[in-house]
Design a protein around this motif. Structure first.
Motif, PDB file in Angstrom:
ATOM      1  N   VAL A  36     100.380 -14.878  39.635  1.00 36.69           N
ATOM      2  CA  VAL A  36     100.408 -14.603  38.199  1.00 36.69           C
ATOM      3  C   VAL A  36     101.075 -15.746  37.445  1.00 36.69           C
ATOM      4  N   ARG A  37     102.174 -16.256  37.997  1.00 36.26           N
ATOM      5  CA  ARG A  37     102.931 -17.301  37.303  1.00 36.26           C
ATOM      6  C   ARG A  37     102.128 -18.592  37.183  1.00 36.26           C
ATOM      7  N   THR A  38     101.403 -18.945  38.228  1.00 34.59           N
ATOM      8  CA  THR A  38     100.666 -20.213  38.241  1.00 34.59           C
ATOM      9  C   THR A  38      99.240 -20.101  37.689  1.00 34.59           C
ATOM     10  N   CYS A  83      88.107 -11.340  38.497  1.00 40.36           N
ATOM     11  CA  CYS A  83      89.196 -12.208  38.037  1.00 40.36           C
ATOM     12  C   CYS A  83      90.037 -12.709  39.211  1.00 40.36           C
ATOM     13  N   ILE A  84      90.328 -11.830  40.139  1.00 41.07           N
ATOM     14  CA  ILE A  84      91.108 -12.230  41.320  1.00 41.07           C
ATOM     15  C   ILE A  84      90.343 -13.268  42.129  1.00 41.07           C
ATOM     16  N   LEU A  85      89.056 -13.020  42.348  1.00 39.18           N
ATOM     17  CA  LEU A  85      88.240 -13.972  43.104  1.00 39.18           C
ATOM     18  C   LEU A  85      88.162 -15.319  42.395  1.00 39.18           C
ATOM     19  N   ALA A 144      94.597 -14.466  37.972  1.00 35.56           N
ATOM     20  CA  ALA A 144      95.413 -13.269  38.181  1.00 35.56           C
ATOM     21  C   ALA A 144      95.908 -12.681  36.866  1.00 35.56           C
ATOM     22  N   ARG A 145      96.245 -13.534  35.905  1.00 35.20           N
ATOM     23  CA  ARG A 145      96.729 -13.016  34.626  1.00 35.20           C
ATOM     24  C   ARG A 145      95.636 -12.223  33.913  1.00 35.20           C
ATOM     25  N   THR A 146      94.404 -12.716  34.007  1.00 37.82           N
ATOM     26  CA  THR A 146      93.298 -11.997  33.371  1.00 37.82           C
ATOM     27  C   THR A 146      93.040 -10.678  34.079  1.00 37.82           C
ATOM     28  N   ALA A 147      93.269 -10.637  35.399  1.00 37.69           N
ATOM     29  CA  ALA A 147      93.147  -9.378  36.137  1.00 37.69           C
ATOM     30  C   ALA A 147      94.182  -8.371  35.641  1.00 37.69           C
ATOM     31  N   VAL A 148      95.399  -8.857  35.409  1.00 38.38           N
ATOM     32  CA  VAL A 148      96.462  -7.986  34.878  1.00 38.38           C
ATOM     33  C   VAL A 148      96.080  -7.500  33.485  1.00 38.38           C
ATOM     34  N   LEU A 149      95.549  -8.415  32.665  1.00 41.71           N
ATOM     35  CA  LEU A 149      95.134  -8.030  31.313  1.00 41.71           C
ATOM     36  C   LEU A 149      94.010  -6.999  31.344  1.00 41.71           C
TER      37      LEU A 149
END
Length: 215
Positions: free
Chosen positions: A5-7, A89-91, A95-100
């Motif tokens: 998520v951070r990167t 999004c994960i693939l 990761a941030r977009t997956a969280v969103l």
């Protein structure tokens, strides 16, 4: 997961922050204005009176099309869509977009759910209708897909803004039409749902980026 998520690239690229903030502010104003206009008022007036009779109660095969679109906003359909988009999004290492995808939908649904009893507008005498949660959900998912595509394609502001807002508009119109055609909402309920997503998703994306940057 924290490292991913951070990167990960920002959910809201710098080029989109101002345009989406402006559209979100305008959407919030429209959402509130319609809520005031239809506060505890279930009468058929204005735009609703002009549009509803021509859309409500469509016959097959268009009714089947409306039912298919409507399913995307139902609990099972929406969970499948959210899981699918988050998985993509994960693939794509976003990761941030997956969280969103998860949080944006939850916030959008929460906004529409909380507003319905406050506004108190009903359709068919007993069903709370403003704003349309189905339309809000469809718009939210389209916004997220637009953000993902704009990032993956490396689009600048001139191309990214029409893409993101265009997809949101198409999804909002499609779901809004389905809800009105099935007699579940007034046209202005759909407008309210569209505006709710346009306000909630970018705001949630901004929070996701701020938190992720501090991890």
């Amino acid at each position: 997961m924290k490292q991913l998520v951070r990167t990960a690239p920002a959910v809201l690229p710098a080029a989109l922050r101002t345009p989406l903030a402006m559209s979100g502010a305008l959407a919030t104003a429209v959402l509130v204005a319609l809520a005031i206009l239809h506060f505890h008022d279930s009468g058929l007036t204005g735009v609703d009176a002009a549009v509803l009779p021509s859309l409500d109660g469509v016959e097959p095969p268009w009714r089947y099309v409306a039912l298919v679109i409507d399913f995307g906003g139902e609990p099972v359909g929406s969970v499948v869509l959210v899981a699918l988009i988050a998985g993509v999004c994960i693939l794509a290492r976003r990761a941030r977009t997956a969280v969103l995808t998860v949080l944006g939908v939850l916030v959008t649904v929460a906004v529409t759910t909380l507003l319905k009893p406050i506004v108190g507008r009903t359709i068919h005498g007993e069903f709370l209708s403003y704003p349309s949660g189905h339309t809000a959900l469809a718009t939210a998912l389209a916004l997220i897909i637009g953000l993902l595509l704009a990032d993956r394609l490396g689009l600048g502001r001139a191309s990214a803004v029409p893409l993101v807002l265009g997809l949101a508009l198409i999804a909002g119109i499609a779901m809004g039409w389905a809800e009105v055609a099935l007699g579940a909402h007034y046209p202005t309920d759909a407008v309210g749902g569209f505006c709710a997503a346009l306000a909630a998703v970018p705001a949630t994306g901004w929070v996701v980026d701020r938190v992720a940057d501090r991890l």
